[in-house]
Design a protein around this motif. Structure first.
Motif, mmCIF file in Angstrom:
data_model
loop_
_atom_site.group_PDB
_atom_site.id
_atom_site.type_symbol
_atom_site.label_atom_id
_atom_site.label_comp_id
_atom_site.label_asym_id
_atom_site.label_seq_id
_atom_site.Cartn_x
_atom_site.Cartn_y
_atom_site.Cartn_z
ATOM 1 N N ALA A 1 23.747 26.831 23.313
ATOM 2 C CA ALA A 1 25.337 25.842 24.270
ATOM 3 C C ALA A 1 26.190 26.453 23.836
ATOM 4 C CB ALA A 1 24.546 24.566 24.122
ATOM 5 N N ASP A 2 26.765 26.522 22.350
ATOM 6 C CA ASP A 2 27.497 26.813 21.784
ATOM 7 C C ASP A 2 27.776 28.734 21.461
ATOM 8 O OD1 ASP A 2 28.025 24.379 21.118
ATOM 9 O OD2 ASP A 2 27.542 24.291 18.906
ATOM 10 N N ALA A 3 27.216 29.098 21.752
ATOM 11 C CA ALA A 3 26.879 30.688 21.811
ATOM 12 C C ALA A 3 28.408 31.161 22.123
ATOM 13 C CB ALA A 3 25.654 31.288 21.653
ATOM 14 N N PRO A 4 28.969 32.561 21.606
ATOM 15 C CA PRO A 4 29.751 33.181 22.688
ATOM 16 C C PRO A 4 29.290 33.828 23.698
ATOM 17 C CG PRO A 4 29.184 34.035 21.181
ATOM 18 C CD PRO A 4 28.184 33.185 21.059
ATOM 19 N N LEU A 5 30.292 33.472 25.110
ATOM 20 C CA LEU A 5 29.983 34.117 26.243
ATOM 21 C C LEU A 5 29.623 35.456 26.684
ATOM 22 C CD1 LEU A 5 31.293 31.685 29.537
ATOM 23 C CD2 LEU A 5 29.290 31.963 27.581
ATOM 24 N N TYR A 6 28.423 36.604 26.585
ATOM 25 C CA TYR A 6 28.660 38.198 27.192
ATOM 26 C C TYR A 6 28.783 38.128 28.397
ATOM 27 C CZ TYR A 6 27.113 37.881 22.437
ATOM 28 O OH TYR A 6 27.114 36.993 21.125
ATOM 29 N N PRO A 7 30.000 38.758 28.449
ATOM 30 C CA PRO A 7 30.401 39.619 29.815
ATOM 31 C C PRO A 7 29.385 40.645 30.723
ATOM 32 C CG PRO A 7 32.043 40.783 28.815
ATOM 33 C CD PRO A 7 30.821 39.217 27.429
ATOM 34 N N GLY A 8 29.461 40.830 32.132
ATOM 35 C CA GLY A 8 29.139 41.947 32.363
ATOM 36 C C GLY A 8 29.582 42.057 33.909
ATOM 37 N N ARG A 9 30.042 43.496 33.953
ATOM 38 C CA ARG A 9 30.765 43.601 35.248
ATOM 39 C C ARG A 9 30.315 44.761 36.081
ATOM 40 N NH1 ARG A 9 34.691 42.293 31.285
ATOM 41 N NH2 ARG A 9 35.383 39.925 31.891
ATOM 42 N N SER A 10 30.189 45.276 37.464
ATOM 43 C CA SER A 10 30.259 45.945 38.405
ATOM 44 C C SER A 10 30.847 46.213 39.288
ATOM 45 C CB SER A 10 28.734 46.594 38.001
ATOM 46 O OG SER A 10 27.792 47.608 38.736
ATOM 47 N N VAL A 11 30.388 47.786 39.882
ATOM 48 C CA VAL A 11 31.770 47.626 41.277
ATOM 49 C C VAL A 11 29.961 48.351 42.282
ATOM 50 C CG1 VAL A 11 33.323 48.593 42.900
ATOM 51 C CG2 VAL A 11 33.219 47.060 40.904
ATOM 52 N N ARG A 12 29.720 48.281 42.988
ATOM 53 C CA ARG A 12 28.979 49.119 43.959
ATOM 54 C C ARG A 12 28.693 49.003 44.984
ATOM 55 N NH1 ARG A 12 26.389 53.335 40.672
ATOM 56 N NH2 ARG A 12 26.237 52.786 38.767
ATOM 57 N N GLU A 13 28.889 49.728 45.990
ATOM 58 C CA GLU A 13 28.364 49.488 47.358
ATOM 59 C C GLU A 13 27.464 48.619 47.331
ATOM 60 O OE1 GLU A 13 28.109 53.146 49.419
ATOM 61 O OE2 GLU A 13 30.194 54.282 48.489
ATOM 62 N N ASN A 14 25.721 49.075 47.039
ATOM 63 C CA ASN A 14 25.152 47.553 47.072
ATOM 64 C C ASN A 14 25.313 46.896 46.024
ATOM 65 O OD1 ASN A 14 22.461 46.839 46.485
ATOM 66 N ND2 ASN A 14 21.928 47.581 47.623
ATOM 67 N N ILE A 15 25.572 45.195 46.894
ATOM 68 C CA ILE A 15 25.527 44.570 45.878
ATOM 69 C C ILE A 15 24.462 43.631 44.789
ATOM 70 C CG2 ILE A 15 24.400 42.596 46.969
ATOM 71 C CD1 ILE A 15 26.193 40.879 46.620
ATOM 72 N N LEU A 16 22.968 44.221 45.484
ATOM 73 C CA LEU A 16 22.118 44.315 43.908
ATOM 74 C C LEU A 16 22.130 45.118 42.879
ATOM 75 C CD1 LEU A 16 19.270 43.587 46.568
ATOM 76 C CD2 LEU A 16 20.330 41.670 45.488
ATOM 77 N N GLU A 17 22.727 46.077 43.461
ATOM 78 C CA GLU A 17 22.771 47.074 42.235
ATOM 79 C C GLU A 17 24.224 46.864 41.131
ATOM 80 O OE1 GLU A 17 23.669 51.361 43.831
ATOM 81 O OE2 GLU A 17 20.993 51.193 44.787
#
Length: 102
Positions: free
Chosen positions: A33-49
């Motif tokens: 619970a105290d670990a840092p958060l690791y982000p991820g981001r993406s932009v695609r035409e398909n929401i699942l991708e």
């Protein structure tokens, strides 16, 4: 141990049905619970991708931070094997999990 998805945000990049999905996630190691958060981001035409790409980016950041050499993760089997051979998919998943847990 796995990871815990802490945030998952989806937004359209413009109006209408033909717009792309912008996905942002954050995750951390499960049970830390105290670990840092690791982000991820993406932009695609398909929401699942976009979702999968953002998730993989977050996991890659976590693994890199933990010192896992991602260049040593074995390449997946061929596309034909993945589509027709459930054992090949299971082996690929096991290789990835062993790299994470190793």
């Amino acid at each position: 141990q796995g990871v815990e998805l802490t945030t998952y945000d989806v937004h359209a990049t413009g109006p209408g049905h033909d717009t792309s999905a912008a996905v942002s996630i954050s995750l951390r190691p499960r049970g830390e619970a105290d670990a840092p958060l690791y982000p991820g981001r993406s932009v695609r035409e398909n929401i699942l991708e976009a979702s999968l790409e953002a998730y993989v980016e977050g996991v890659s950041r976590l693994l890199t931070e933990r010192g896992v050499d991602l260049t040593k993760v074995p390449a997946p089997t061929s596309a034909a094997d993945r589509e027709s051979d459930t054992d090949a998919r299971d082996r690929a998943r096991e290789r990835l999990m062993s790299a994470y847990n190793g």
